[in-house]
Design a protein around this motif. Sequence first.
Motif, PDB file in Angstrom:
ATOM      1  N   ILE A  46     -46.777  36.981   0.037  1.00  0.00           N
ATOM      2  CA  ILE A  46     -47.570  37.145   1.270  1.00  0.00           C
ATOM      3  C   ILE A  46     -47.249  36.030   2.263  1.00  0.00           C
ATOM      4  O   ILE A  46     -46.883  36.314   3.415  1.00  0.00           O
ATOM      5  CB  ILE A  46     -49.085  37.198   0.945  1.00  0.00           C
ATOM      6  N   PRO A  47     -47.361  34.736   1.860  1.00  0.00           N
ATOM      7  CA  PRO A  47     -46.914  33.702   2.813  1.00  0.00           C
ATOM      8  C   PRO A  47     -45.424  33.760   3.102  1.00  0.00           C
ATOM      9  O   PRO A  47     -44.987  33.352   4.187  1.00  0.00           O
ATOM     10  CB  PRO A  47     -47.293  32.387   2.113  1.00  0.00           C
ATOM     11  N   VAL A  48     -44.632  34.273   2.149  1.00  0.00           N
ATOM     12  CA  VAL A  48     -43.189  34.415   2.384  1.00  0.00           C
ATOM     13  C   VAL A  48     -42.941  35.360   3.557  1.00  0.00           C
ATOM     14  O   VAL A  48     -42.092  35.097   4.419  1.00  0.00           O
ATOM     15  CB  VAL A  48     -42.474  34.924   1.113  1.00  0.00           C
ATOM     16  N   VAL A  49     -43.681  36.472   3.591  1.00  0.00           N
ATOM     17  CA  VAL A  49     -43.521  37.438   4.679  1.00  0.00           C
ATOM     18  C   VAL A  49     -43.859  36.799   6.019  1.00  0.00           C
ATOM     19  O   VAL A  49     -43.123  36.944   7.007  1.00  0.00           O
ATOM     20  CB  VAL A  49     -44.401  38.686   4.434  1.00  0.00           C
ATOM     21  N   PHE A  50     -44.989  36.065   6.069  1.00  0.00           N
ATOM     22  CA  PHE A  50     -45.387  35.420   7.321  1.00  0.00           C
ATOM     23  C   PHE A  50     -44.417  34.306   7.706  1.00  0.00           C
ATOM     24  O   PHE A  50     -44.083  34.136   8.887  1.00  0.00           O
ATOM     25  CB  PHE A  50     -46.810  34.872   7.207  1.00  0.00           C
ATOM     26  N   LEU A  51     -43.948  33.546   6.709  1.00  0.00           N
ATOM     27  CA  LEU A  51     -42.984  32.487   6.995  1.00  0.00           C
ATOM     28  C   LEU A  51     -41.660  33.075   7.485  1.00  0.00           C
ATOM     29  O   LEU A  51     -41.043  32.549   8.430  1.00  0.00           O
ATOM     30  CB  LEU A  51     -42.756  31.640   5.737  1.00  0.00           C
ATOM     31  N   SER A  52     -41.235  34.174   6.858  1.00  0.00           N
ATOM     32  CA  SER A  52     -40.006  34.844   7.288  1.00  0.00           C
ATOM     33  C   SER A  52     -40.125  35.324   8.729  1.00  0.00           C
ATOM     34  O   SER A  52     -39.210  35.153   9.543  1.00  0.00           O
ATOM     35  CB  SER A  52     -39.691  36.026   6.366  1.00  0.00           C
ATOM     36  N   TYR A  53     -41.281  35.924   9.042  1.00  0.00           N
ATOM     37  CA  TYR A  53     -41.517  36.413  10.406  1.00  0.00           C
ATOM     38  C   TYR A  53     -41.461  35.270  11.423  1.00  0.00           C
ATOM     39  O   TYR A  53     -40.823  35.382  12.479  1.00  0.00           O
ATOM     40  CB  TYR A  53     -42.876  37.105  10.472  1.00  0.00           C
ATOM     41  N   PHE A  54     -42.107  34.154  11.081  1.00  0.00           N
ATOM     42  CA  PHE A  54     -42.126  33.004  11.995  1.00  0.00           C
ATOM     43  C   PHE A  54     -40.715  32.459  12.223  1.00  0.00           C
ATOM     44  O   PHE A  54     -40.315  32.205  13.364  1.00  0.00           O
ATOM     45  CB  PHE A  54     -43.031  31.903  11.429  1.00  0.00           C
ATOM     46  N   LEU A  55     -39.972  32.286  11.140  1.00  0.00           N
ATOM     47  CA  LEU A  55     -38.626  31.727  11.264  1.00  0.00           C
ATOM     48  C   LEU A  55     -37.687  32.675  12.003  1.00  0.00           C
ATOM     49  O   LEU A  55     -36.837  32.237  12.794  1.00  0.00           O
ATOM     50  CB  LEU A  55     -38.064  31.421   9.871  1.00  0.00           C
ATOM     51  N   ILE A  56     -37.818  33.986  11.759  1.00  0.00           N
ATOM     52  CA  ILE A  56     -36.975  34.969  12.440  1.00  0.00           C
ATOM     53  C   ILE A  56     -37.257  35.000  13.937  1.00  0.00           C
ATOM     54  O   ILE A  56     -36.342  35.097  14.762  1.00  0.00           O
ATOM     55  CB  ILE A  56     -37.169  36.368  11.817  1.00  0.00           C
ATOM     56  N   GLU A  57     -38.543  34.897  14.296  1.00  0.00           N
ATOM     57  CA  GLU A  57     -38.922  35.006  15.696  1.00  0.00           C
ATOM     58  C   GLU A  57     -38.761  33.697  16.473  1.00  0.00           C
ATOM     59  O   GLU A  57     -38.414  33.717  17.642  1.00  0.00           O
ATOM     60  CB  GLU A  57     -40.389  35.464  15.796  1.00  0.00           C
ATOM     61  N   LYS A  58     -38.986  32.559  15.814  1.00  0.00           N
ATOM     62  CA  LYS A  58     -39.093  31.292  16.542  1.00  0.00           C
ATOM     63  C   LYS A  58     -37.957  30.303  16.304  1.00  0.00           C
ATOM     64  O   LYS A  58     -37.745  29.411  17.136  1.00  0.00           O
ATOM     65  CB  LYS A  58     -40.421  30.594  16.173  1.00  0.00           C
ATOM     66  N   CYS A  59     -37.261  30.410  15.186  1.00  0.00           N
ATOM     67  CA  CYS A  59     -36.285  29.378  14.828  1.00  0.00           C
ATOM     68  C   CYS A  59     -34.873  29.965  14.734  1.00  0.00           C
ATOM     69  O   CYS A  59     -34.697  31.178  14.599  1.00  0.00           O
ATOM     70  CB  CYS A  59     -36.656  28.722  13.498  1.00  0.00           C
ATOM     71  N   THR A  60     -33.897  29.088  14.770  1.00  0.00           N
ATOM     72  CA  THR A  60     -32.509  29.534  14.640  1.00  0.00           C
ATOM     73  C   THR A  60     -32.225  29.893  13.183  1.00  0.00           C
ATOM     74  O   THR A  60     -32.822  29.345  12.256  1.00  0.00           O
ATOM     75  CB  THR A  60     -31.537  28.438  15.100  1.00  0.00           C
ATOM     76  N   ARG A  61     -31.283  30.802  13.004  1.00  0.00           N
ATOM     77  CA  ARG A  61     -30.944  31.254  11.649  1.00  0.00           C
ATOM     78  C   ARG A  61     -30.321  30.124  10.826  1.00  0.00           C
ATOM     79  O   ARG A  61     -30.662  29.922   9.658  1.00  0.00           O
ATOM     80  CB  ARG A  61     -29.962  32.427  11.720  1.00  0.00           C
ATOM     81  N   LYS A  62     -29.405  29.384  11.418  1.00  0.00           N
ATOM     82  CA  LYS A  62     -28.662  28.361  10.688  1.00  0.00           C
ATOM     83  C   LYS A  62     -29.582  27.253  10.170  1.00  0.00           C
ATOM     84  O   LYS A  62     -29.533  26.882   8.985  1.00  0.00           O
ATOM     85  CB  LYS A  62     -27.568  27.769  11.583  1.00  0.00           C
ATOM     86  N   THR A  63     -30.411  26.716  11.043  1.00  0.00           N
ATOM     87  CA  THR A  63     -31.292  25.615  10.645  1.00  0.00           C
ATOM     88  C   THR A  63     -32.268  26.059   9.565  1.00  0.00           C
ATOM     89  O   THR A  63     -32.489  25.343   8.577  1.00  0.00           O
ATOM     90  CB  THR A  63     -32.072  25.088  11.862  1.00  0.00           C
ATOM     91  N   SER A  64     -32.832  27.237   9.744  1.00  0.00           N
ATOM     92  CA  SER A  64     -33.803  27.747   8.779  1.00  0.00           C
ATOM     93  C   SER A  64     -33.179  27.922   7.401  1.00  0.00           C
ATOM     94  O   SER A  64     -33.746  27.499   6.385  1.00  0.00           O
ATOM     95  CB  SER A  64     -34.377  29.091   9.259  1.00  0.00           C
ATOM     96  N   LEU A  65     -32.001  28.565   7.352  1.00  0.00           N
ATOM     97  CA  LEU A  65     -31.339  28.802   6.069  1.00  0.00           C
ATOM     98  C   LEU A  65     -30.944  27.496   5.389  1.00  0.00           C
ATOM     99  O   LEU A  65     -31.084  27.346   4.173  1.00  0.00           O
ATOM    100  CB  LEU A  65     -30.105  29.680   6.267  1.00  0.00           C
TER     101      LEU A  65
END
Length: 514
Positions: A365-384
């Motif tokens: 459940i928090p994974v889904v919300f965290l994934s959504y936040f990172l996809i919408e707000k952060c760059t792919r490279k830094t997040s990964l």
Amino acid sequence: MAQQSNGDALADSLLQNESKGNSISVEFEELLEQNLKGFSWAMFLQVILVGLSAFFDSQQSFISIYTDAIPTWHCINNGSICKHSTDICKLPTSEWAWDEIPTKSIISEWGLQCSSVFLEGLPASSHFAGTILGIFLLASLADSWLGRKKLLLYSCLMMSVTGIITILSNNVWIYSLLRFIAGFCRATMATSAIILLSEVVGKQWRGRVGTLLFFFFMVGMLFLPAIAYMNRRASWRHIYLYVSVPPLVYCLVLYLFVIESPRWLFVQGHVEEAIKVVKKISPIKDKTILMRVDSLSGCQRRESSVNVFSSTKDLFSRKWSRQRMITLMVVAFGIGLVFYGVTLGIGNLNFDIYLSGIFNGLLDIPVVFLSYFLIEKCTRKTSLLILCLASGMFSVMIAVVAEKFKMIQITLSLATFLCSDTALNLLLVYSVEMFPTSVRNFAASLARQAVTFGAVLSSLLNSLGSKNPFLSYGVFGLIVFCCGFFVLILPETRGTSLCDTMDEQERKENIVQS
């Protein structure tokens, strides 16, 4: 970020002025984004129906946690030898018995509790080995003559049928063979689903619908331990029955109500069909825009991929795409190793497997919300990069912490799961954005194949790690930590538009870099 956005806008603008042969493609892409701006009820229905495939896919991925587990046992006569031993392999069979019925697990039914590490890990490894082969042989079909919808449908149907046949297994060899076939059949479900979702919505919704797919995966993981717990006093075959029959009904719904990707139809030369799909799901009712869409109905795409292996050739014939694909697969391998290793290895921590499964599902459940936040707000490279490094450190710490600190180990295991699961979600979205429509499914499937390579190795390492956690969790952590740095080589894709062909992708990126 502003510079990158401007660069992408410039690239899109210049691409519209390319040769006449590409004008139809550019105009279609332009109209597609205009017509798919916003979110209609028809889109919502498509997203829900396609997303449901992840519910069934997750259960087939992790069913072995419960069907292949070593059941608990007890001493029969409480003799001194039995009372002071924790290894039933050192006891005569007359001294102990299983707590539940012998058919609860394949281990107890077929007497595999004292078999080799290879034999214990064979079913799970066979399943993921089948997935690897399936990705290699089936992935290009979604880019060529089958398409996204049909490949998703056939994969789900055959996975379900194979799961039902698995109930008839009478030894570990037949069982492992059927697990191999099930893995082969479900190999491309995840990539076909996320690509189909990404190609029926506009770019502003691409990350969001991907997150919804992760939500269904989470719900499937939550239902699996519940199904297993309700059948804890029954044969392992009951779990397969309850997990494999519902997908049959889903396949009928998928066949009747899910549409094909308009992008794939267009690339294959089915322009009129693509236009009908766009008009059917578009939330825009502007007659001027619809007239512009209709004006393309008489056009024909000049390139149509009918060769099954054309996407393979296109992807690896160019240096930039070849290097990008190999780099992405290295990152995917590390993520897959730690994600499946921690998830499938929860039994090695001597914690209740039903509670562990539920905790992992709830943590999604928090994974889904965290994934959504990172996809919408952060760059792919830094997040990964951050997620790979964090999951690596947590995994190594599991091996370092002594078994007597059980709750700390469980907490670290959940933290590793959270980071690696989020990284896997981002990886799926990232792989979709990195390649054009003509090779997108094959490229994303190769990334999934690398994830599955990690799953195969993790199954074997978990068998070794049952006695030495450094051989499992320590290896998981070190590998994903090193693989994470390869993310730095990959391009950033957040906010970029999708291309249809390799030539378009190459021209666009050359313009952005210049």
